[in-house]
Structure formats: C-alpha cells, structure tokens
Design a protein around this motif. Sequence first.
Motif, PDB file in Angstrom:
ATOM      1  N   GLU A 122      20.980 -22.968 -38.067  1.00 27.91           N
ATOM      2  CA  GLU A 122      22.276 -22.306 -38.071  1.00 27.91           C
ATOM      3  C   GLU A 122      23.056 -22.621 -36.797  1.00 27.91           C
ATOM      4  N   ILE A 123      22.375 -22.734 -35.682  1.00 27.83           N
ATOM      5  CA  ILE A 123      23.047 -23.069 -34.433  1.00 27.83           C
ATOM      6  C   ILE A 123      23.436 -24.545 -34.429  1.00 27.83           C
TER       7      ILE A 123
ATOM      8  N   ARG B   4      20.320 -31.283 -32.078  1.00 28.17           N
ATOM      9  CA  ARG B   4      19.013 -30.711 -32.365  1.00 28.17           C
ATOM     10  C   ARG B   4      18.856 -29.503 -31.447  1.00 28.17           C
ATOM     11  N   VAL B   5      18.481 -28.374 -32.010  1.00 23.78           N
ATOM     12  CA  VAL B   5      18.297 -27.147 -31.243  1.00 23.78           C
ATOM     13  C   VAL B   5      16.837 -26.732 -31.350  1.00 23.78           C
ATOM     14  N   TYR B   6      16.256 -26.321 -30.240  1.00 23.13           N
ATOM     15  CA  TYR B   6      14.850 -25.946 -30.225  1.00 23.13           C
ATOM     16  C   TYR B   6      14.590 -24.970 -29.083  1.00 23.13           C
ATOM     17  N   GLY B   7      13.438 -24.361 -29.115  1.00 26.63           N
ATOM     18  CA  GLY B   7      13.031 -23.467 -28.045  1.00 26.63           C
ATOM     19  C   GLY B   7      12.195 -24.207 -27.024  1.00 26.63           C
ATOM     20  N   LYS B   8      12.463 -23.948 -25.757  1.00 31.27           N
ATOM     21  CA  LYS B   8      11.705 -24.554 -24.663  1.00 31.27           C
ATOM     22  C   LYS B   8      10.988 -23.431 -23.925  1.00 31.27           C
ATOM     23  N   PRO B   9       9.691 -23.583 -23.666  1.00 33.23           N
ATOM     24  CA  PRO B   9       8.957 -22.521 -22.963  1.00 33.23           C
ATOM     25  C   PRO B   9       9.625 -22.136 -21.640  1.00 33.23           C
ATOM     26  N   ASP B  10       9.647 -20.840 -21.404  1.00 32.30           N
ATOM     27  CA  ASP B  10      10.218 -20.293 -20.172  1.00 32.30           C
ATOM     28  C   ASP B  10       9.317 -19.155 -19.717  1.00 32.30           C
ATOM     29  N   PRO B  11       8.901 -19.149 -18.458  1.00 32.23           N
ATOM     30  CA  PRO B  11       7.947 -18.136 -18.004  1.00 32.23           C
ATOM     31  C   PRO B  11       8.463 -16.700 -18.074  1.00 32.23           C
TER      32      PRO B  11
ATOM     33  N   VAL C  15      20.693 -24.522 -22.264  1.00 27.89           N
ATOM     34  CA  VAL C  15      20.658 -25.888 -21.754  1.00 27.89           C
ATOM     35  C   VAL C  15      21.223 -26.820 -22.813  1.00 27.89           C
ATOM     36  N   PHE C  16      22.127 -27.709 -22.385  1.00 27.94           N
ATOM     37  CA  PHE C  16      22.679 -28.745 -23.252  1.00 27.94           C
ATOM     38  C   PHE C  16      22.334 -30.092 -22.639  1.00 27.94           C
ATOM     39  N   ASN C  17      21.634 -30.933 -23.419  1.00 21.80           N
ATOM     40  CA  ASN C  17      21.273 -32.274 -22.965  1.00 21.80           C
ATOM     41  C   ASN C  17      22.046 -33.293 -23.793  1.00 21.80           C
ATOM     42  N   PHE C  18      22.771 -34.199 -23.125  1.00 21.99           N
ATOM     43  CA  PHE C  18      23.428 -35.277 -23.839  1.00 21.99           C
ATOM     44  C   PHE C  18      22.465 -36.449 -23.890  1.00 21.99           C
ATOM     45  N   VAL C  19      22.162 -36.911 -25.114  1.00 20.70           N
ATOM     46  CA  VAL C  19      21.180 -37.974 -25.324  1.00 20.70           C
ATOM     47  C   VAL C  19      21.820 -39.096 -26.128  1.00 20.70           C
ATOM     48  N   ASP C  20      21.201 -40.276 -26.084  1.00 19.05           N
ATOM     49  CA  ASP C  20      21.728 -41.432 -26.819  1.00 19.05           C
ATOM     50  C   ASP C  20      21.446 -41.349 -28.311  1.00 19.05           C
ATOM     51  N   SER C  21      20.303 -40.784 -28.676  1.00 15.50           N
ATOM     52  CA  SER C  21      19.954 -40.673 -30.091  1.00 15.50           C
ATOM     53  C   SER C  21      19.003 -39.492 -30.304  1.00 15.50           C
ATOM     54  N   ILE C  22      18.951 -39.059 -31.531  1.00 17.33           N
ATOM     55  CA  ILE C  22      18.037 -37.976 -31.911  1.00 17.33           C
ATOM     56  C   ILE C  22      17.213 -38.469 -33.081  1.00 17.33           C
ATOM     57  N   ASP C  23      15.887 -38.462 -32.911  1.00 17.18           N
ATOM     58  CA  ASP C  23      14.992 -38.858 -33.996  1.00 17.18           C
ATOM     59  C   ASP C  23      14.856 -37.699 -34.966  1.00 17.18           C
TER      60      ASP C  23
ATOM     61  N   GLU D 158      10.825 -18.214 -24.444  1.00 23.04           N
ATOM     62  CA  GLU D 158      11.493 -19.487 -24.729  1.00 23.04           C
ATOM     63  C   GLU D 158      12.976 -19.328 -24.481  1.00 23.04           C
ATOM     64  N   ILE D 159      13.613 -20.442 -24.111  1.00 22.12           N
ATOM     65  CA  ILE D 159      15.069 -20.466 -24.031  1.00 22.12           C
ATOM     66  C   ILE D 159      15.570 -21.448 -25.070  1.00 22.12           C
ATOM     67  N   VAL D 160      16.813 -21.291 -25.477  1.00 25.20           N
ATOM     68  CA  VAL D 160      17.411 -22.174 -26.476  1.00 25.20           C
ATOM     69  C   VAL D 160      17.948 -23.413 -25.760  1.00 25.20           C
ATOM     70  N   VAL D 161      17.587 -24.588 -26.287  1.00 23.71           N
ATOM     71  CA  VAL D 161      18.025 -25.871 -25.747  1.00 23.71           C
ATOM     72  C   VAL D 161      18.670 -26.660 -26.876  1.00 23.71           C
ATOM     73  N   ALA D 162      19.753 -27.369 -26.566  1.00 23.64           N
ATOM     74  CA  ALA D 162      20.421 -28.214 -27.559  1.00 23.64           C
ATOM     75  C   ALA D 162      20.515 -29.636 -27.026  1.00 23.64           C
TER      76      ALA D 162
END
Length: 106
Positions: free
Chosen positions: A34-35, A49-56, A97-105, A60-64
């Motif tokens: 949905e995000i 692509r949106v996913y959760g990243k472990p955070d102490p 967190v927003f990461n700009f990447v060249d491609s998403i598998d 988890e935090i939301v990362v895109a």
Amino acid sequence: MDCDLPIPRREVSFAPASPRSRYRASTPRRHPEEIERAIGSVDGVDKTRVYGKPDPSCGEIVVADLVLGKGFEQDNVLSRIRSSLETTWAKYKVPRVFNFVDSIDV
C-alpha cells in the motif's frame, strides 16, 4: 530515537506464506504494497520497494528504495513524496529512510 508512537516494542512478525506481505515494528502491522502504490503514484518515481529494516529502539523502521525517473531531481521528487505521504498517511507508515537506487530486483 523517537518511534512516532508510545507503543511498547514488539517482536518482528512475518506472515508464514509471504515474508514480505507485512511487518511489525513498534506500531500495528503495515503492508508495504500500500505504501509502494502511494509512492509510485508520485511523478518521477519509476519503481519502488518498501520494507522494514531492523532498528534497536523501534523493532523495525520503514525504508523505501526508489528508482528515479529520467530527467527528475532527487530532492524535488523526495519533497513531493514526503508532502504527499505526510498529508494522507499516518506518521508511522511514512518511510524514515529513502534510498535512491539504479534498479530494483523483483
């Protein structure tokens, strides 16, 4: 780190059939699809692509991860994404967190 809501930290929880179908942090379950749809509707975003990243502190935090469209500037697109999401979504659903990447598998 502020986890947006004063809810106790919980264990990360994945659905057995689809580990990417939802995740849990210090907030209720979230569905990345949905995000992803909301971010993907912003002009200048080719893929996301949106996913959760472990955070102490939050579980988890939301990362895109984003693939930027040709001819668009990162700052301009990121500003429009944040503006769009922050006015329509609960704060805990907006990626930290927003990461700009060249491609998403896929």
